[in-house]
Design a protein around this motif. Structure first.
Motif, PDB file in Angstrom:
ATOM      1  N   VAL A  48       6.941  11.534 -17.807  1.00 29.88           N
ATOM      2  CA  VAL A  48       7.684  12.753 -17.567  1.00 29.88           C
ATOM      3  C   VAL A  48       6.889  13.573 -16.555  1.00 29.88           C
ATOM      4  CG1 VAL A  48       8.581  14.866 -18.597  1.00 29.88           C
ATOM      5  CG2 VAL A  48       8.646  12.725 -19.883  1.00 29.88           C
ATOM      6  N   ALA A  49       7.488  13.842 -15.402  1.00 23.65           N
ATOM      7  CA  ALA A  49       6.800  14.599 -14.347  1.00 23.65           C
ATOM      8  C   ALA A  49       6.806  16.068 -14.715  1.00 23.65           C
ATOM      9  CB  ALA A  49       7.483  14.353 -13.018  1.00 23.65           C
ATOM     10  N   PRO A  50       5.881  16.865 -14.252  1.00 18.74           N
ATOM     11  CA  PRO A  50       4.804  16.513 -13.334  1.00 18.74           C
ATOM     12  C   PRO A  50       3.667  15.803 -14.058  1.00 18.74           C
ATOM     13  CG  PRO A  50       4.659  18.830 -13.855  1.00 18.74           C
ATOM     14  CD  PRO A  50       5.892  18.300 -14.549  1.00 18.74           C
ATOM     15  N   ALA A  51       3.080  14.865 -13.388  1.00 19.76           N
ATOM     16  CA  ALA A  51       2.001  14.080 -13.970  1.00 19.76           C
ATOM     17  C   ALA A  51       0.659  14.499 -13.382  1.00 19.76           C
ATOM     18  CB  ALA A  51       2.238  12.596 -13.708  1.00 19.76           C
ATOM     19  N   ARG A  52      -0.398  14.171 -14.082  1.00 23.64           N
ATOM     20  CA  ARG A  52      -1.749  14.421 -13.589  1.00 23.64           C
ATOM     21  C   ARG A  52      -2.174  13.263 -12.700  1.00 23.64           C
ATOM     22  NH1 ARG A  52      -5.147  17.939 -15.754  1.00 23.64           N
ATOM     23  NH2 ARG A  52      -6.897  16.494 -15.741  1.00 23.64           N
ATOM     24  N   VAL A  53      -3.142  13.528 -11.838  1.00 23.99           N
ATOM     25  CA  VAL A  53      -3.663  12.512 -10.922  1.00 23.99           C
ATOM     26  C   VAL A  53      -4.080  11.269 -11.707  1.00 23.99           C
ATOM     27  CG1 VAL A  53      -5.543  11.985  -9.312  1.00 23.99           C
ATOM     28  CG2 VAL A  53      -4.409  14.204  -9.198  1.00 23.99           C
ATOM     29  N   GLU A  54      -4.784  11.457 -12.813  1.00 19.59           N
ATOM     30  CA  GLU A  54      -5.276  10.331 -13.601  1.00 19.59           C
ATOM     31  C   GLU A  54      -4.147   9.513 -14.214  1.00 19.59           C
ATOM     32  OE1 GLU A  54      -8.357  13.569 -13.471  1.00 19.59           O
ATOM     33  OE2 GLU A  54      -6.218  13.532 -13.909  1.00 19.59           O
ATOM     34  N   VAL A  55      -3.067  10.168 -14.610  1.00 16.05           N
ATOM     35  CA  VAL A  55      -1.926   9.465 -15.202  1.00 16.05           C
ATOM     36  C   VAL A  55      -1.261   8.593 -14.144  1.00 16.05           C
ATOM     37  CG1 VAL A  55       0.369   9.770 -16.222  1.00 16.05           C
ATOM     38  CG2 VAL A  55      -1.531  11.212 -16.976  1.00 16.05           C
ATOM     39  N   ILE A  56      -1.039   9.146 -12.964  1.00 16.08           N
ATOM     40  CA  ILE A  56      -0.418   8.380 -11.881  1.00 16.08           C
ATOM     41  C   ILE A  56      -1.316   7.196 -11.514  1.00 16.08           C
ATOM     42  CG2 ILE A  56       0.344   8.445  -9.475  1.00 16.08           C
ATOM     43  CD1 ILE A  56       1.100  11.421  -9.990  1.00 16.08           C
ATOM     44  N   GLY A  57      -2.617   7.431 -11.411  1.00 18.91           N
ATOM     45  CA  GLY A  57      -3.552   6.345 -11.111  1.00 18.91           C
ATOM     46  C   GLY A  57      -3.499   5.243 -12.156  1.00 18.91           C
ATOM     47  N   GLY A  58      -3.425   5.630 -13.411  1.00 24.06           N
ATOM     48  CA  GLY A  58      -3.327   4.643 -14.484  1.00 24.06           C
ATOM     49  C   GLY A  58      -2.077   3.792 -14.364  1.00 24.06           C
ATOM     50  N   LEU A  59      -0.963   4.421 -14.012  1.00 24.77           N
ATOM     51  CA  LEU A  59       0.279   3.675 -13.830  1.00 24.77           C
ATOM     52  C   LEU A  59       0.207   2.731 -12.629  1.00 24.77           C
ATOM     53  CD1 LEU A  59       2.865   6.479 -14.611  1.00 24.77           C
ATOM     54  CD2 LEU A  59       2.370   4.454 -15.997  1.00 24.77           C
ATOM     55  N   LEU A  60      -0.615   3.112 -11.645  1.00 29.32           N
ATOM     56  CA  LEU A  60      -0.796   2.265 -10.468  1.00 29.32           C
ATOM     57  C   LEU A  60      -1.823   1.168 -10.724  1.00 29.32           C
ATOM     58  CD1 LEU A  60      -0.784   5.029  -7.713  1.00 29.32           C
ATOM     59  CD2 LEU A  60       1.030   3.367  -8.203  1.00 29.32           C
ATOM     60  N   GLY A  61      -2.487   1.218 -11.860  1.00 30.01           N
ATOM     61  CA  GLY A  61      -3.444   0.190 -12.238  1.00 30.01           C
ATOM     62  C   GLY A  61      -4.822   0.362 -11.630  1.00 30.01           C
ATOM     63  N   CYS A  62      -5.203   1.599 -11.381  1.00 29.76           N
ATOM     64  CA  CYS A  62      -6.525   1.816 -10.816  1.00 29.76           C
ATOM     65  C   CYS A  62      -7.145   3.090 -11.373  1.00 29.76           C
ATOM     66  CB  CYS A  62      -6.469   1.873  -9.292  1.00 29.76           C
ATOM     67  SG  CYS A  62      -5.302   3.049  -8.613  1.00 29.76           S
ATOM     68  N   ALA A 123       4.407  -0.408   2.145  1.00 27.21           N
ATOM     69  CA  ALA A 123       4.673  -1.532   1.240  1.00 27.21           C
ATOM     70  C   ALA A 123       4.132  -1.245  -0.167  1.00 27.21           C
ATOM     71  CB  ALA A 123       4.065  -2.817   1.800  1.00 27.21           C
ATOM     72  N   LEU A 124       2.966  -0.602  -0.250  1.00 22.92           N
ATOM     73  CA  LEU A 124       2.399  -0.248  -1.556  1.00 22.92           C
ATOM     74  C   LEU A 124       3.247   0.808  -2.254  1.00 22.92           C
ATOM     75  CD1 LEU A 124      -1.430  -0.077  -0.796  1.00 22.92           C
ATOM     76  CD2 LEU A 124      -0.207  -1.820  -2.102  1.00 22.92           C
ATOM     77  N   LEU A 125       3.746   1.769  -1.478  1.00 24.04           N
ATOM     78  CA  LEU A 125       4.569   2.820  -2.063  1.00 24.04           C
ATOM     79  C   LEU A 125       5.865   2.246  -2.625  1.00 24.04           C
ATOM     80  CD1 LEU A 125       4.094   5.630   0.603  1.00 24.04           C
ATOM     81  CD2 LEU A 125       2.965   5.415  -1.630  1.00 24.04           C
ATOM     82  N   LYS A 126       6.458   1.289  -1.927  1.00 25.91           N
ATOM     83  CA  LYS A 126       7.693   0.655  -2.419  1.00 25.91           C
ATOM     84  C   LYS A 126       7.441  -0.090  -3.725  1.00 25.91           C
ATOM     85  CE  LYS A 126       9.876   0.303   2.075  1.00 25.91           C
ATOM     86  NZ  LYS A 126      10.254  -0.567   3.185  1.00 25.91           N
ATOM     87  N   LYS A 127       6.285  -0.750  -3.821  1.00 20.60           N
ATOM     88  CA  LYS A 127       5.943  -1.459  -5.057  1.00 20.60           C
ATOM     89  C   LYS A 127       5.633  -0.481  -6.190  1.00 20.60           C
ATOM     90  CE  LYS A 127       4.044  -5.608  -2.910  1.00 20.60           C
ATOM     91  NZ  LYS A 127       2.817  -6.409  -2.697  1.00 20.60           N
ATOM     92  N   ALA A 128       5.068   0.677  -5.862  1.00 22.40           N
ATOM     93  CA  ALA A 128       4.679   1.663  -6.869  1.00 22.40           C
ATOM     94  C   ALA A 128       5.862   2.445  -7.425  1.00 22.40           C
ATOM     95  CB  ALA A 128       3.660   2.640  -6.278  1.00 22.40           C
ATOM     96  N   ARG A 129       6.906   2.570  -6.654  1.00 24.72           N
ATOM     97  CA  ARG A 129       8.035   3.432  -7.036  1.00 24.72           C
ATOM     98  C   ARG A 129       8.653   3.091  -8.395  1.00 24.72           C
ATOM     99  NH1 ARG A 129      13.774   4.127  -4.924  1.00 24.72           N
ATOM    100  NH2 ARG A 129      14.193   6.261  -5.549  1.00 24.72           N
ATOM    101  N   PRO A 130       8.867   1.818  -8.730  1.00 26.11           N
ATOM    102  CA  PRO A 130       9.428   1.531 -10.057  1.00 26.11           C
ATOM    103  C   PRO A 130       8.508   1.966 -11.201  1.00 26.11           C
ATOM    104  CG  PRO A 130       9.680  -0.370  -8.622  1.00 26.11           C
ATOM    105  CD  PRO A 130       8.791   0.606  -7.900  1.00 26.11           C
ATOM    106  N   GLU A 131       7.206   2.010 -10.958  1.00 26.97           N
ATOM    107  CA  GLU A 131       6.256   2.388 -11.999  1.00 26.97           C
ATOM    108  C   GLU A 131       6.111   3.899 -12.154  1.00 26.97           C
ATOM    109  OE1 GLU A 131       4.883   0.362 -14.176  1.00 26.97           O
ATOM    110  OE2 GLU A 131       5.963  -1.263 -13.186  1.00 26.97           O
ATOM    111  N   ILE A 132       6.112   4.631 -11.033  1.00 26.89           N
ATOM    112  CA  ILE A 132       5.839   6.070 -11.114  1.00 26.89           C
ATOM    113  C   ILE A 132       7.026   6.939 -10.735  1.00 26.89           C
ATOM    114  CG2 ILE A 132       3.371   5.744 -10.780  1.00 26.89           C
ATOM    115  CD1 ILE A 132       3.693   6.722  -7.897  1.00 26.89           C
TER     116      ILE A 132
END
Length: 148
Positions: A48-62, A123-132
């Motif tokens: 649920v947005a807005p998310a914290r930097v750490e939450v978004i990073g976790g969803l991106l796997g880093c 290309a990374l942003l397109k792959k990330a969109r379904p996750e975040i």
């Protein structure tokens, strides 16, 4: 008398760094022309947005390394196996809009959500969109700012 913080110069400085992380330059549309639909929820991630930097990073796997901690934004660099991300969150959408206006001078593609922006190679942003979630925005790279 309270000290005023030079918030716009800091936003400009941070926006200037986004192209260094591989944001693409140029574009053929107007500034902030959407490159995808306007979905801002993260169906796969369930955040649920807005998310914290750490939450978004976790969803991106880093794991995120915070490099800017200020009243008007938080910014972290995230080195993932697929590539690098610059994640910026804002306490208000108006601050995000100011940041995007400043970034439009440099162009690039960004993944934009409620009170956050992710910068990376398209290309990374397109792959990330379904996750975040968020909306892909291609900024024109015109000299000057856009009106909101």
């Amino acid at each position: 008398m309270p000290r005023q913080r030079p918030f716009i110069p800091r936003l400009l400085a941070v926006a200037c760094l986004a192209p260094a992380l591989g944001c693409s330059g140029g574009g053929d549309g107007g500034s902030r022309a959407a490159a995808g639909s306007t979905v801002t929820a993260a169906p796969a991630g369930g955040v649920v947005a807005p998310a914290r930097v750490e939450v978004i990073g976790g969803l991106l796997g880093c794991e995120v390394s915070i490099r800017t901690e200020a009243e008007e934004l938080r910014e972290g660099v995230c080195h993932g196996t697929a590539g690098d991300y610059l994640i910026t969150t804002f306490p208000e959408d108006r601050l995000k809009d100011t940041w995007l206006d400043a970034a439009s001078v440099y162009g690039g593609t960004y993944l934009v959500g409620t009170q956050w922006v992710v910068s990376a190679k398209p290309a990374l942003l397109k792959k990330a969109r379904p996750e975040i979630g968020g909306e892909l925005q291609d900024l024109s790279g015109a000299s000057g700012t856009t009106g909101s």
